[in-house]
Design a protein around this motif. Structure first.
Motif, PDB file in Angstrom:
ATOM      1  N   LEU A 186       0.827  -1.211   0.000  1.00 49.04           N
ATOM      2  CA  LEU A 186       0.000   0.000   0.000  1.00 49.04           C
ATOM      3  C   LEU A 186       0.860   1.259   0.000  1.00 49.04           C
ATOM      4  CD1 LEU A 186      -2.809  -1.050   2.482  1.00 49.04           C
ATOM      5  CD2 LEU A 186      -3.065  -0.575   0.046  1.00 49.04           C
ATOM      6  N   GLU A 187       1.894   1.273   0.831  1.00 49.20           N
ATOM      7  CA  GLU A 187       2.756   2.457   0.885  1.00 49.20           C
ATOM      8  C   GLU A 187       3.460   2.683  -0.446  1.00 49.20           C
ATOM      9  OE1 GLU A 187       6.489   4.287   3.398  1.00 49.20           O
ATOM     10  OE2 GLU A 187       5.328   2.650   4.272  1.00 49.20           O
ATOM     11  N   ALA A 234       2.390   1.886  -3.336  1.00 46.89           N
ATOM     12  CA  ALA A 234       1.400   2.314  -4.333  1.00 46.89           C
ATOM     13  C   ALA A 234       1.073   3.792  -4.213  1.00 46.89           C
ATOM     14  CB  ALA A 234       0.126   1.483  -4.187  1.00 46.89           C
ATOM     15  N   VAL A 235       0.985   4.305  -2.995  1.00 44.33           N
ATOM     16  CA  VAL A 235       0.571   5.698  -2.827  1.00 44.33           C
ATOM     17  C   VAL A 235       1.739   6.659  -2.653  1.00 44.33           C
ATOM     18  CG1 VAL A 235      -1.679   5.074  -1.900  1.00 44.33           C
ATOM     19  CG2 VAL A 235       0.208   5.499  -0.331  1.00 44.33           C
ATOM     20  N   LYS A 236       2.921   6.144  -2.342  1.00 41.49           N
ATOM     21  CA  LYS A 236       4.110   6.981  -2.175  1.00 41.49           C
ATOM     22  C   LYS A 236       5.252   6.391  -2.992  1.00 41.49           C
ATOM     23  CE  LYS A 236       4.391   8.879   2.183  1.00 41.49           C
ATOM     24  NZ  LYS A 236       4.773   8.767   3.607  1.00 41.49           N
ATOM     25  N   ARG A 252       8.530   9.912  -6.738  1.00 40.56           N
ATOM     26  CA  ARG A 252       7.562  11.010  -6.706  1.00 40.56           C
ATOM     27  C   ARG A 252       8.269  12.346  -6.536  1.00 40.56           C
ATOM     28  NH1 ARG A 252       7.566   9.278  -1.410  1.00 40.56           N
ATOM     29  NH2 ARG A 252       7.238  10.853   0.184  1.00 40.56           N
TER      30      ARG A 252
END
Length: 84
Positions: free
Chosen positions: A36-37, A39-41, A45
């Motif tokens: 999850l981490e 995927a979102v971070k 980036r």
């Protein structure tokens, strides 16, 4: 830290996560947190502050030029949103 329940995960997905967790030497829960981490971070980036610092360095801003930006910046506190 928040807690999340994910229902209706297909068996093959759960198996794949279990295998991946074993490969990384961690629990299924820890593996899911990592997935999850990631995927979102994502690693690559763009961080806004870092990007602005880099732009300033490329432009070779002097202290005087930086001071102009600082003086022009609006320093009044933001007003709270009202929902009526």
């Amino acid at each position: 830290m928040r807690s999340v329940t994910v229902r209706n995960v297909p068996d093959e997905v759960h198996r794949a996560i279990r295998v991946r967790a074993a490969q990384h030497g961690r629990s299924i829960e820890a593996e899911m947190r990592d997935i999850l981490e990631s995927a979102v971070k994502p690693q690559g980036r763009v961080k806004l502050g870092s990007m602005l610092v880099e732009i300033g360095r490329k432009l070779n801003l002097t202290e005087e030029e930086f001071a102009l930006f600082e003086r022009a910046r609006d320093k009044t506190p933001a007003r709270a949103a009202r929902f009526e």
